[in-house]
Design an enzyme around this catalytic site. Structure first.
Site, PDB file in Angstrom:
ATOM      1  N   HIS B 104      33.519   1.153   0.282  1.00 48.33           N
ATOM      2  CA  HIS B 104      32.769   2.371  -0.037  1.00 48.33           C
ATOM      3  C   HIS B 104      32.323   3.105   1.213  1.00 48.33           C
ATOM      4  CE1 HIS B 104      32.373   1.706  -4.445  1.00 48.33           C
ATOM      5  NE2 HIS B 104      32.676   0.486  -4.054  1.00 48.33           N
ATOM      6  N   GLU B 233      32.650   3.351 -12.147  1.00 49.79           N
ATOM      7  CA  GLU B 233      33.558   2.279 -11.745  1.00 49.79           C
ATOM      8  C   GLU B 233      34.037   1.560 -12.999  1.00 49.79           C
ATOM      9  OE1 GLU B 233      32.834  -1.516 -11.074  1.00 49.79           O
ATOM     10  OE2 GLU B 233      30.640  -1.533 -11.001  1.00 49.79           O
ATOM     11  N   HIS B 466      37.987   2.987  -9.554  1.00 50.31           N
ATOM     12  CA  HIS B 466      37.630   1.641  -9.114  1.00 50.31           C
ATOM     13  C   HIS B 466      37.955   0.607 -10.194  1.00 50.31           C
ATOM     14  CE1 HIS B 466      35.225  -1.592  -7.311  1.00 50.31           C
ATOM     15  NE2 HIS B 466      35.187  -0.863  -6.215  1.00 50.31           N
TER      16      HIS B 466
END
Lengths: 638, 690
Positions: B104, B233, B466
């Site tokens: 990240h 995500e 993600h």
């Protein structure tokens, strides 16, 4: 909208208290402090009586005995200088805000707290019957205030042990005949200048009251928004004066208000004054009185006299500068403060050093966390330069927790200290000092650890600054006769009365303001930069600040007076923003006025109040029926 | 003449006589109404699209461009490692990093120092504190493997200097239009979900989050928000994880079995986050079972991390914060320096945990069982891989993979059971005989958590990043069919455009409009139509209607739209039934004593003389205008001002500016729309001067 100043306060320790009425129909209380300086009319617990209780009967007799003695003394001594015995010998009562008890607690909708000191009277209010207001306070201020209140309660215990259980009803000194016997200096504090303040005295709240109060507050981070009733958006912004202290913005659909409390431009410990966020409001209420120079100074060697005034001309020049120079200007606002503050503390440190060198001890009744933290950093450096082995003690029931608290609040401290945290260093040096055993923290003066490590001369930070409560009382009795010892008091304490019970006093006393006064040109400058549409100031600033000079940024200035209600005008345009859902806007049927480029339509839909804004949303059933109605009307017209 | 008719504006009359808008006013209307199609939100996926690693999404909301996360892919060592920044068209307004994991934040130093991004960067306090540790550790490992990275240690520190730390829930204003706010996300210390708003369009980028609290962190927390888009995500898009107790038991049992049998346990993990969590768990167990087997930590990283963990106490969970609040002080109360060990007991990091010591390489082959936490996770290099090579050939040893392993890493191969042999160097290989357990201790939310969050927020659109492609599309279908929310799962380089639907247009309204709006005026009526919403019985539904709004009329002139209460308006020049001008009115008080004083100076008295004084005053204040005194009123253009004696004047403002009703005189004004500016200027200067 109306503003009532309940009490204009005395500065940092006793901040002003206001009520704003009809802020979009709501009543807001600004701060709820306690006038702790009024404790000086009481006598501290006598030295020969410890704080060990030995049965109820003896207490009562002790009290009675004092009563009689006192009476005789007072009658004899009227006209002679004030003596320690002229003070009230009874359990401490606390002076709450003057006019607050005239308001119905249940009528208050919102309480905003600007600082720890502005919260100390809150438990009295929260335990009142019918009180149901939302209380907003910053997270850090709430935690510090809880500690301060707990400390007050624990220090007050000493009085309770000594005088025994509280008598029901009013204490003896409140009786009319007793009041008549009080010396005028004392009486003025007790009943107030106009004799109306006797009703504000209260016995201290209990620990349970404090806990109850803490459960009722809603805590916020800096710049976090709280929305009250969908109508008012409330945001705290750092004021720089202390960890967790803040200025508030109150945004409603009709106007935006900034409440400026005690603010410091550049803080050495707390997050800097965030004035950028306060700009462009309809109304600025400026309630800070701290810059006002105080008249009573025990000694003439006030640090403020050493401060050069060279920067003042720079600042006044700044005021007329372009708005583009905002950045430059704000930098100049910050930098000058920093120098002034450093010089003040340097002066204090040099006095401490002199005393220690002469073999005397130093007592500092700390009242500001920031000053404690800074002195804890500066003093050891000086001591090291002398190679003197002088221990530093902090004695208070909350000292350990207070210092520990400062190590876990990176979000609330100033930039340089945050940088320290990011590079893995402790934010404040007291962590190191403690591990090197140069700084010792004790919960009470009689704690066994203190006795084993005790060493004189020493430098002691202890509470309480009123000199009536806590370890300070015992320390003053110990060193009162030592001409080499030093007591450091902050401005704002009436030293004449405060020191009475310890007279005759050989000990040196330094009274000075710990922080720089905000210079008037600076305030003028700041207020001009905030560009309010209306500015509201305390009336004692009327003569001192001049906003009448002809410049483009002219705004009306109103002055409030303690105890009076001031009506605040709405902004001249009187306009309120309305947001219309585009779905709705697109289907509005417009008509045009002949010869004018003007169109009009009847509004429809469902009006809601969200986040302090009027919004017009398409109504569900009604919208359709309305639409058809207008269509019908149109066809009729055609 | 000038008069105050008591009658309201007759709307129906108005409607009957007016004509359709001519062409120029239509263009006026078009400039007021929102542009069609509305700008909305555009998302460019630079990383973590249908994969896990190098999270990076560039979102343009109503023209403002934000980059969420700037991660690197640990499974690649070529150009694929970094997001393809060349795809960004135009400049960014800000970068927001959600947490300190390399996938990240890993590309941030490269982006700022090499690519040259120079705008604001925001991350939470813990992220700013812990990210450099992660990045430096990563560089060390890369250098150790002889891999050349695209940034240096100096780049890391230069980059971190540019970061603005933020607190949770703090409203950050980026420029004039963009507002961002961080919410607690669980996952790791300082992890945040980010809310961003420009104009009417708003969205949330979740980063990685955890919907269940763990031993040192709380669960994700967010306010109910009205959102156009949520980018979430989807690591565990289809997994519903076991209850935590079960996986914890499984973990403890596996470790216990191994150490009792004399084996060594390797736990490859990021030094931050999971390490602390698992250590709390193990240490607790060690104490309960009275185990003496040593637990090692591989790097000084953990020590430094623990110092940060202590300072950033307020970012852990409530339970830990509460124990701190009860305690009078931290460890230094006893005068000891901060210990390097992380302990569960009151979170004070200094308990006499004799069994926990630092680890150095000489101990790898020391006899006896032990537990070792070694970084990096996923066995992607460094000490954990080195130790793995030593311990893997023995059957008694155990490798615990406590989280998700990115595809391409040794950890991933091991977890999927495909790893039987491993080249130690070019010509020798080892056989993998050790046991391995892969437990999802990962602090990501599972699919239930994702659905819970989406149900709570009920956004208009959802975008998945993600995650692994096949699982994402299952989740996508579930969201679209189950919740009726449009869902996207774009690949890297993909663009998703979302129209923004919660658009408002702005109008201004007068004070008396607002006042009438604040006092609701409900009315109940029976309605027989079937479409009614508020129905109490089926035959004749009861309608609650609220008529405030229909008392308002919206006007539109060249400059703006204004809502006006009907009582504020009047029509003049309505000869032949055709209204000519709409007048606005305002009636306000001034202090009569000031006025009397001023007239006294001129030796005059009476209402008319007041107007004379005002006329003088106004011609002095507005020299460029022609102020006419008509006897009963003053006239400046269409602006008229007179002394108002009508106590129930409909234009009267109730907000009295610092004067008492008994000592003031009301002045009533009216003006045409075109003289609005002048009128407001005159009113405010009259107010201020008197």
């Amino acid at each position: 909208m109306k503003l009532t100043c309940l009490s204009s306060g005395t500065g940092y320790q006793y901040p002003p208290c206001h009520i704003l009425e009809d802020v979009c129909g709501f009543r807001i209380l600004l701060d709820c402090p306690l006038d702790l300086s009024a404790l000086s009319v009481f006598s501290p617990v006598p030295p020969d009586n410890g704080f060990v209780s030995d049965g109820e009967s003896s207490h009562i007799s002790a009290r009675d005995c004092y009563d009689k003695e006192q009476e005789i003394r007072k009658r004899q001594k009227f006209g002679t200088p004030l003596h320690g015995e002229d003070l009230i010998h009874d359990e401490l009562w606390y002076k709450t805000v003057k006019n607050l008890h005239l308001w119905d607690p249940s009528s208050i909708d919102v309480v905003l707290i600007s600082s720890v000191m502005g919260m100390l009277g809150l438990p009295f209010l929260t335990r009142a019957e019918g009180f149901s207001a939302k209380i907003y306070v910053t997270d850090a201020a709430a935690r510090l205030a809880r500690l301060m209140m707990e400390d007050l309660v624990s220090m007050n215990m000493e009085f309770q042990y000594f005088y025994g259980p509280r008598e029901s009803g009013a204490p003896h000194w409140m009786r009319r005949e007793e009041l008549e016997l009080l010396r005028p200096e004392v009486k003025e504090v007790v009943v107030g200048k106009d004799g109306s303040e006797l009703g504000v005295w209260m016995p201290l709240y209990s620990l349970a009251d404090v806990m109850d109060c803490m459960q009722k507050v809603q805590t916020l981070k800096y710049a976090e928004a709280a929305c009250y009733n969908g109508t008012l958006v409330l945001k705290p912004f750092s004021s720089g004066s202390e960890i967790g202290s803040c200025n508030w913005t109150i945004d409603g659909p009709k106007r935006n208000i900034t409440w400026l409390s005690c603010s410091i431009f550049a803080s050495k410990h707390a997050m800097n004054f965030d004035y950028d966020a306060l700009r462009g409001r309809d109304l600025v209420l400026y309630s800070d009185k701290q810059f006002l120079p105080l008249m009573d100074e025990v000694q003439s060697n006030d640090a403020s006299s050493t401060i050069p005034s060279k920067d003042l001309s720079d600042l006044s020049r700044c005021c007329s500068a372009d708005k583009d120079d905002w950045k430059k200007l704000s930098e100049s606002l910050l930098s000058t403060d920093e120098i002034l503050e450093k010089e003040k503390l340097d002066f204090i440190c040099s006095c401490i050093l002199q005393s220690v060198q002469a073999g005397g001890s130093v007592v500092i009744p700390y009242n500001r966390l920031g000053i404690l933290l800074q002195l804890l950093e500066m003093i050891p450096v000086l001591l090291e330069s002398l190679a003197a082995d002088v221990p530093i003690y902090v004695i208070s029931s909350i000292a350990a927790e207070l210092l520990a608290f400062t190590t876990v609040v990176p979000e609330w401290v100033c930039k340089p200290r945050q940088e320290k945290m990011f590079s893995g260093e402790p934010m404040f040096s007291h962590v190191d000092l403690m591990s090197k055993r140069k700084l010792h923290v004790f919960s009470a003066i009689h704690s066994p650890e203190l006795l084993t490590t005790w060493q004189e001369p020493c430098i002691i930070f202890a509470s309480h600054w009123s000199l009536r409560l806590g370890a300070v009382v015992h320390l003053l009795r110990r060193w009162g006769g030592d001409a080499n010892s030093l007591l450091i008091l902050e401005d704002g304490v009436d030293a004449d009365i405060a020191l009475l019970p310890f007279k005759p006093l050989e000990m040196k006393v330094l009274q000075c303001s710990f922080l720089p006064e905000r210079r008037l040109p600076k305030i003028e400058c700041l207020l001009k930069l905030l560009q309010p549409k209306i500015l509201v100031l305390p009336d004692d600033l009327k003569e001192k600040l001049d906003f009448s000079n002809p410049s483009s940024d002219k705004f009306p200035v109103l002055y409030y007076t303690e105890g009076k209600t001031l009506c605040l005008p709405s902004s001249p345009e009187g306009s309120v923003d309305l947001e219309i859902a585009s779905v709705l806007a697109e289907r509005l049927v417009w008509q045009t006025l002949e010869k004018h480029d003007v169109m009009y339509t009847r509004l429809e839909g469902e009006l809601v109040m969200e986040q302090g804004k009027f919004r017009l949303l398409p109504g569900i059933a009604r919208a359709d029926s309305h639409l058809s109605k207008t269509k019908e009307m149109k066809t009729d017209a055609g | 003449g000038f008069s105050y008719p008591d009658t309201d504006l007759d709307l129906d009359l108005l409607q009957s006589v007016t004509v359709q808008p001519p062409a120029p006013t239509i263009s006026l209307l078009n400039s007021w109404l929102p542009p069609s199609p509305v700008m909305g939100i555009e998302c460019l996926v630079l990383g973590a699209g249908q994969e896990i690693g190098k999270s990076c999404v560039v979102v343009t909301i109503n023209g403002k461009r934000i980059m969420f996360d700037c991660g690197m892919h640990l499974g690649h060592s070529d150009d694929e490692r970094y997001p393809d920044f060349s795809l960004i068209d135009g400049s960014l307004d800000c970068v927001v990093i959600t947490h300190f994991h390399l996938d990240h934040i890993g590309a941030l130093p490269y982006f700022t120092e090499v690519i040259g991004y120079n705008g604001p960067i925001y991350m939470t306090y813990p992220t700013k504190a812990l990210a450099p540790l992660m990045l430096e550790d990563f560089l060390r490992i890369s250098v150790g493997r002889g891999v050349e990275e695209k940034f240096t240690a100096d780049d890391i520190s230069a980059c971190m200097k540019k970061v603005t730390p933020i607190d949770l829930k703090q409203n950050i204003q980026v420029g004039k239009d963009l507002q961002i706010r961080a919410y607690y996300a669980g996952h790791v210390l300082g992890a945040a979900m980010v809310y961003a708003k420009v104009g009417d369009a708003s969205m949330v980028y979740t980063g990685d989050y955890n919907m269940t609290p763990d031993r040192h962190l709380g669960a994700a927390q967010i306010d109910p928000l009205e959102l156009d888009l949520v980018i979430t995500e989807s690591t565990y898009a289809t997994t519903v994880r076991d209850s935590k107790h079960a996986s914890e038991r499984k973990f403890l049992k596996a470790v216990h079995d191994c150490v009792v049998a004399g084996g060594k346990v390797l736990i490859p993990t990021f030094a931050l986050g999971r390490a602390q969590e698992l250590f709390i768990l193990l240490e607790d167990y060690w104490e309960r079972m009275n185990l003496k087997v040593p637990i090692y930590f591989s790097s000084g990283l953990t020590r430094q991390a623990n110092i940060y963990y202590k300072t950033l106490m307020s970012w852990t969970n409530q339970k830990i914060k509460d124990t701190i609040a009860l305690q009078n002080a931290f460890n230094f109360k006893h005068g000891t320096t901060c210990s390097l060990h992380f302990s569960v007991d009151n979170f004070c990091w200094c308990r006499n945990v004799n069994c926990v010591v630092s680890f150095d390489r000489s101990q790898i082959n020391a006899p006896g069982s032990c537990v070792l936490f070694a970084s990096p996770g996923m066995l992607s290099g460094g000490l954990s891989l080195e130790v793995f090579k030593q311990w893997a050939p023995s059957k008694v040893n155990l490798v615990m993979l406590p989280g998700h392993c990115v595809a391409g890493t040794i950890g991933h191969k091991l977890a999927s059971g495909k790893l039987t042999k491993l080249y130690v160097d070019n010509n020798s290989q080892i056989e993998i005989r050790c046991k391995n357990v892969n437990l999802s201790f990962s602090a990501h939310t599972d699919s239930k958590g994702i659905m819970d969050l989406l149900k709570f927020l009920s956004p208009k659109h959802v975008m998945l990043v993600h995650g692994e492609k096949p699982r994402m599309s299952i989740l996508k279908n579930k969201i679209e069919s189950g919740m009726g929310i449009k869902c996207y799962d774009p690949p890297n380089g993909g663009v998703v455009k979302i129209p923004s639907v919660t658009v408002h247009v702005k109008a201004q309204t007068t004070d008396s409009f607002a006042k009438s709006c604040q006092s609701p005026n409900f009315s109940l009526s029976r309605c027989s139509t079937s479409g009614a919403v508020f129905s109490t019985d089926l035959t004749s539904p009861l309608i609650v209607s609220e008529d405030r709004i229909s008392e308002a009329i919206l006007f539109m002139d060249r400059s703006k739209a204004r809502g006006v209460h009907k009582e504020e308006l009047e029509l003049i020049g309505s000869g032949e039934g055709k209204p000519q001008v709409v007048l606005y009115g305002h009636c306000f008080p001034i202090r009569s004593d000031n006025l009397t004083k001023a007239t006294g100076r001129l030796g005059l008295s009476g209402n008319r003389s007041w107007l004379k004084v005002l006329a003088l005053e106004l011609s002095h204040l507005f020299p460029q205008t022609n102020v006419q005194n008509m006897g009963d009123f003053l006239q400046v253009g269409s602006f008229q001002l007179s002394v108002c004696l009508n106590q129930s004047c409909t234009r009267r403002s109730s907000d009295v500016p610092g004067v008492h009703a008994t000592t003031c005189t009301y002045l009533c004004c009216s003006w045409c729309m075109e003289d609005e500016k002048l009128a407001l200027a005159i009113i405010s200067s009259v107010r201020n001067s008197l």
